[in-house]
Design a protein around this motif. Structure first.
Motif, PDB file in Angstrom:
ATOM      1  N   CYS A 200       0.815  -1.217   0.000  1.00 23.76           N
ATOM      2  CA  CYS A 200       0.000   0.000   0.000  1.00 23.76           C
ATOM      3  C   CYS A 200       0.849   1.267   0.000  1.00 23.76           C
ATOM      4  N   VAL A 201       1.906   1.278  -0.819  1.00 29.42           N
ATOM      5  CA  VAL A 201       2.809   2.422  -0.870  1.00 29.42           C
ATOM      6  C   VAL A 201       2.938   2.990  -2.278  1.00 29.42           C
ATOM      7  N   LEU A 202       2.883   2.138  -3.302  1.00 26.32           N
ATOM      8  CA  LEU A 202       3.097   2.627  -4.658  1.00 26.32           C
ATOM      9  C   LEU A 202       2.084   3.706  -5.039  1.00 26.32           C
TER      10      LEU A 202
ATOM     11  N   ASP B 287      -1.456  -3.323  -3.185  1.00 25.42           N
ATOM     12  CA  ASP B 287      -1.760  -1.900  -3.300  1.00 25.42           C
ATOM     13  C   ASP B 287      -3.260  -1.708  -3.467  1.00 25.42           C
ATOM     14  N   ILE B 288      -3.669  -0.454  -3.429  1.00 22.54           N
ATOM     15  CA  ILE B 288      -5.062  -0.098  -3.622  1.00 22.54           C
ATOM     16  C   ILE B 288      -5.307   0.202  -5.089  1.00 22.54           C
ATOM     17  N   VAL B 289      -6.361  -0.404  -5.651  1.00 16.78           N
ATOM     18  CA  VAL B 289      -6.738  -0.162  -7.038  1.00 16.78           C
ATOM     19  C   VAL B 289      -8.193   0.298  -7.073  1.00 16.78           C
TER      20      VAL B 289
ATOM     21  N   ALA C 111      -4.582   5.798  -6.351  1.00 14.20           N
ATOM     22  CA  ALA C 111      -4.851   4.391  -6.637  1.00 14.20           C
ATOM     23  C   ALA C 111      -4.758   4.112  -8.139  1.00 14.20           C
ATOM     24  N   PHE C 112      -4.271   2.940  -8.479  1.00 17.05           N
ATOM     25  CA  PHE C 112      -4.168   2.513  -9.864  1.00 17.05           C
ATOM     26  C   PHE C 112      -5.521   1.993 -10.354  1.00 17.05           C
TER      27      PHE C 112
ATOM     28  N   ARG D 124     -10.247  -0.978  -3.674  1.00 18.16           N
ATOM     29  CA  ARG D 124     -10.016  -2.243  -2.979  1.00 18.16           C
ATOM     30  C   ARG D 124      -8.539  -2.611  -3.035  1.00 18.16           C
ATOM     31  N   SER D 125      -8.174  -3.565  -2.196  1.00 23.81           N
ATOM     32  CA  SER D 125      -6.806  -4.064  -2.153  1.00 23.81           C
ATOM     33  C   SER D 125      -6.612  -5.161  -3.202  1.00 23.81           C
TER      34      SER D 125
END
Length: 396
Positions: A189-191, A220-222, A245-246, A282-283
């Motif tokens: 959860c850093v990118l 990560d969170i998208v 978020a991506f 979401r993760s």
């Protein structure tokens, strides 16, 4: 769709300093636990039992990439924060492994380093280091930069040029993480906290430091749609892992553009962590591999794709047809059959009857037919007759 942005990694559309917003939020998170900085994640309790309570309560994330490392590996944790993942990894890689946490927040670095000796005493070995750097620039050791600045204060334009020259020298002569030196890069959860214009460089840096055959495991969170201008321009939503978020498909594409192969979604949170303006966040945990570069050599090898799909295409552009002997070069054969890689569970290897040493192998002809005739692997002069010895054909 004219009212939405695509959070293009090449551009920044914010009216504030993203890095400053993130740094200030996480400085506070290092001083006082802030539950809203992370979404609920389950970790393996045996590894958590060794950790100080302060590290657990002040560490923030959205997944557990530590599950996908092995003993003896060298692992880099991007955005290591309070150090929870590094100290879990320390137990997993063991005394023969090494763990390097990278963070640029002084408060978080102080917190994670606070327990280095205590954890080494518990484990019976010390294999963890925490270094100061930006995860999108893993060549530059920021503590060396700070030491240089202490003796060379910036007061003129010429001083600024001297700083830039020193940073270039440090990257070349004393890189924070050297090329091709790491088995696994993890991050939790850093990118998404990196400025949009730096995200492409971030993935290139992950690729640079990995050994050929190494892998990235990133949680990560998208989001399922592009974020709106309102979300993008909210500093709290940036530091809260939302604005940066991506897009789900874009997250995988960033790995592909950097040169990775075998990208796989390991975990995708079923229910969204947050929903804002109808956009779901979401993760997701993704694994990707490095190592498809290099020449291909003809050694009469083949592979059979087991199914269940009728055909699949890999990241090299090879199409594999279910049940067919597909001709591959030595490099691709090794990638497909590596038991620790992306494909082996779906592939049956076909080795030649007569081994062709690599030093006399010819370049693999990529223009040839995709199907390899059995005589290519058995040999044109193979005329053996082998009869059963009277035993059972099959055994259970």
């Amino acid at each position: 769709m004219s009212q939405t942005l695509t959070n293009d990694p090449q551009s920044d559309a914010t009216g504030y300093d993203v890095e400053q917003a993130v740094r200030q939020r996480y400085e506070q998170g290092a001083k006082q636990a802030e539950a809203s900085l992370c979404c609920p994640t389950t970790y393996e309790s045996d590894y958590l039992a060794q950790l100080p309570a302060e590290i657990i309560e002040k560490d923030y994330g959205c997944g557990d990439p530590t599950r996908y490392v092995r003993q003896g590996e060298t692992v880099v944790d991007l955005g290591s924060g309070a150090g929870k993942h590094c100290y879990i990894l320390a137990q997993k890689v063991g005394a023969t492994g090494q763990v390097i946490g990278v963070d640029f927040n002084d408060e978080m670095l102080a917190l994670s380093r606070k327990y280095i000796d205590e954890m080494a005493g518990k484990l019976g070995y010390g294999n963890v280091a925490f270094v100061k750097g930006k995860i999108q620039d893993l060549q530059l050791n920021l503590e060396r930069v700070q030491a240089w600045l202490a003796n060379h204060p910036i007061t003129t334009v010429e001083d600024l040029a001297a700083l830039e020259a020193e940073c270039t020298r440090l990257r070349q002569e004393h890189p924070l993480i050297v090329d091709n030196s790491v088995d696994v890069v993890v991050s939790n959860c850093v990118l998404n906290l990196v400025r949009p214009r730096d995200k492409q460089q971030l993935f290139q840096e992950i690729y640079r430091v990995l050994k050929p055959g190494g892998r990235a495991v990133i949680s990560d969170i998208v989001c399922d749609e592009a974020v709106t201008p309102t979300i993008l321009n909210d500093p709290q939503l940036w530091s809260g892992c939302i604005a940066g978020a991506f897009r789900e498909e874009g997250f995988l594409e960033m790995f592909e553009q950097a040169g990775f192969y075998g990208m796989e979604i390991l975990v995708r949170q079923e229910q969204p962590w947050q929903v804002i303006d109808g956009i779901e966040f979401r993760s997701m945990t993704v694994r990707a591999f490095k190592g498809k570069e290099g020449d291909g050599w003809e050694r009469d090898q083949a592979v059979i794709y087991k199914g269940p799909w009728k055909a699949v295409q890999d990241d090299h552009g090879h199409t594999l047809y279910r049940g067919q002997r597909m001709a591959v070069g030595d490099k691709t054969f090794k990638i497909y059959t590596n038991p620790q890689g992306a494909y082996a569970q779906d592939i049956l290897p076909i080795l030649p009857n007569q081994d062709i040493p690599l030093d006399i192998a010819q370049p693999f002809d990529c223009s040839r037919t995709e199907i390899r005739h059995p005589r290519e692997t058995k040999g044109l002069d193979y005329h053996a007759t082998i009869k059963p010895d009277g035993g059972a054909c099959c055994s259970s």
